[in-house]
Every structure is written in C-alpha cells, then in structure tokens.
Design a protein around this motif. Structure first.
Motif, mmCIF file in Angstrom:
data_model
loop_
_atom_site.group_PDB
_atom_site.id
_atom_site.type_symbol
_atom_site.label_atom_id
_atom_site.label_comp_id
_atom_site.label_asym_id
_atom_site.label_seq_id
_atom_site.Cartn_x
_atom_site.Cartn_y
_atom_site.Cartn_z
ATOM 1 N N ASP A 92 0.824 -1.211 0.000
ATOM 2 C CA ASP A 92 0.000 0.000 0.000
ATOM 3 C C ASP A 92 0.858 1.260 0.000
ATOM 4 O O ASP A 92 0.509 2.268 -0.622
ATOM 5 C CB ASP A 92 -1.010 0.014 1.157
ATOM 6 N N LYS A 93 2.020 1.196 0.650
ATOM 7 C CA LYS A 93 2.946 2.339 0.642
ATOM 8 C C LYS A 93 3.532 2.541 -0.758
ATOM 9 O O LYS A 93 3.618 3.674 -1.255
ATOM 10 C CB LYS A 93 4.061 2.113 1.668
ATOM 11 N N MET A 94 3.925 1.433 -1.403
ATOM 12 C CA MET A 94 4.452 1.541 -2.766
ATOM 13 C C MET A 94 3.376 2.058 -3.719
ATOM 14 O O MET A 94 3.649 2.911 -4.561
ATOM 15 C CB MET A 94 5.009 0.189 -3.249
ATOM 16 N N ARG A 133 0.868 3.951 -3.040
ATOM 17 C CA ARG A 133 0.658 5.380 -2.780
ATOM 18 C C ARG A 133 1.728 6.223 -3.483
ATOM 19 O O ARG A 133 1.423 7.238 -4.112
ATOM 20 C CB ARG A 133 0.653 5.654 -1.266
ATOM 21 N N ILE A 134 2.979 5.795 -3.412
ATOM 22 C CA ILE A 134 4.065 6.527 -4.077
ATOM 23 C C ILE A 134 3.856 6.509 -5.594
ATOM 24 O O ILE A 134 4.015 7.536 -6.259
ATOM 25 C CB ILE A 134 5.441 5.964 -3.675
ATOM 26 N N ILE A 135 3.482 5.351 -6.143
ATOM 27 C CA ILE A 135 3.245 5.257 -7.590
ATOM 28 C C ILE A 135 2.161 6.249 -8.003
ATOM 29 O O ILE A 135 2.320 7.003 -8.969
ATOM 30 C CB ILE A 135 2.866 3.815 -7.997
ATOM 31 N N ARG A 136 1.077 6.280 -7.255
ATOM 32 C CA ARG A 136 -0.043 7.171 -7.593
ATOM 33 C C ARG A 136 0.303 8.644 -7.354
ATOM 34 O O ARG A 136 0.083 9.492 -8.221
ATOM 35 C CB ARG A 136 -1.289 6.798 -6.786
ATOM 36 N N GLU A 137 0.853 8.954 -6.176
ATOM 37 C CA GLU A 137 1.079 10.357 -5.801
ATOM 38 C C GLU A 137 2.236 10.992 -6.555
ATOM 39 O O GLU A 137 2.247 12.201 -6.762
ATOM 40 C CB GLU A 137 1.311 10.471 -4.288
#
Length: 193
Positions: free
Chosen positions: A61-63, A65-69
C-alpha cells in the motif's frame, strides 16, 4: 540529503531481512565485477546495486501510494506487485537518499523489467541481479557463463528464463520486459551483420 556510502549501507541494510541483504551484497559484488569487465563506472554500478532493492520489503500500500502520488507509470498497478519496488526504489534513492545521477536512478528503476535500448549500466545491474552468487534457479549457471562473453546474450537468457517462468504460471508479462528482450536481440543481431 546526500548520504555517505556507510550511511547508505546502514539505511538499506536496516530495511530488509538478512537473506535479502546478503542478496544485495552479492549484486553489489557482481555489478562491480561486470562493470570492470565491460567498461562501466564501477562506483555507479556499486551505488545502483546497493539501492536496487531498497523498497523491496515496503508494504504494497505504501508503494502503491508513491506510484499514484508521484506520477510513476500507472501501468505498474496492472501488473505483478513484485515489479513495483524498482521504480519506487529509484524514487526513494533520489528523494530520500539524495542520489542525483540519472544513469544510476535508471539502473535502479529498470533492474526488474529492463527497457528498450538499455544503457550499459542498466545491463550490468539487471544482470548482476540475475547472477549474483546466492542465486540458484534453473539455467543460472548458463547465464553466468554467457555473462563472461556478452552482457546482451546473458540478459537475453535471463529475460527468457523470467518469461518462461511467467508463462508457466499463466502470469502477465510486463510489456517493457518484452521490449527489452527484443531490443537486446536487435542489438546482438546488428553486430553480427
């Protein structure tokens, strides 16, 4: 913030289990050896290899989030989560560890998928990840032998192994991997004409 090599070693080591750290150390060793053999900057190879799996054990979920943001390629989200750590790792190397060398960042970014027209550093880090001393999978010894003669031939064999494995699992194949393989074949064929 730019970190010293010792700080980077500790920062990376602290984010992964011992087995993965041993893999990372093996990739660093193999990358430096390949870099020296094929005329690539061994310092860049060492740095990219050190950081190549920095995000490997991050929660998905952290990865995501980084991909999306951060506007990383959204196509990643349609493929195996095992691919995510490479572009996320390049982002982390740049934004958390102060790496500014685009060639190093690209070698981290593409170490799992490859890409069309890979640089020599891309090839070195990707191949080192396949052949480091701790790797043990069907065909790895053949890839190691090919690596003594040709980065490209060894990488083609590596990608063939990955693609065959994915086919046997009925898994989706990331398009960039197919493009990387085709580009390497084109490169080898053009030299032989």
């Amino acid at each position: 913030m730019k970190m010293s090599r010792d700080q980077l070693l500790e920062a990376v080591r602290s984010q992964m289990p011992v087995k993965r750290w041993n893999h990372t150390a093996g990739v660093m060793q193999s990358a430096v050896e390949l870099a020296r053999q094929y005329g690539v900057d061994p310092v860049k190879a060492d740095l990219a290899a050190l950081l190549h799996d920095v995000a490997k054990y991050w929660p998905t979920d952290k990865m995501e989030r980084i991909i999306r943001e951060q506007g990383l390629p959204s196509v990643l989200l349609q493929h195996d989560k095992a691919l995510w750590h490479a572009p996320v790792g390049a982002y982390v190397a740049e934004h958390e560890y102060g790496v500014t060398d685009m060639e190093v960042l690209d070698a981290i970014r593409y170490h799992t998928s490859g890409r069309e027209r890979m640089t020599k550093l891309d090839k070195v880090v990707c191949l080192a990840d396949y052949i480091e001393p701790g790797r043990d999978f069907p065909g790895v010894d053949r890839i190691r032998e090919l690596a003594k003669r040709s980065l490209e031939e060894a990488l083609i064999a590596g990608f063939d192994s990955t693609i065959s494995f994915l086919l046997s699992k009925r898994a989706r194949i990331f398009p960039t991997t197919l493009q990387a393989r085709n580009s390497l074949i084109e490169e080898v064929d053009s030299r032989q004409q």
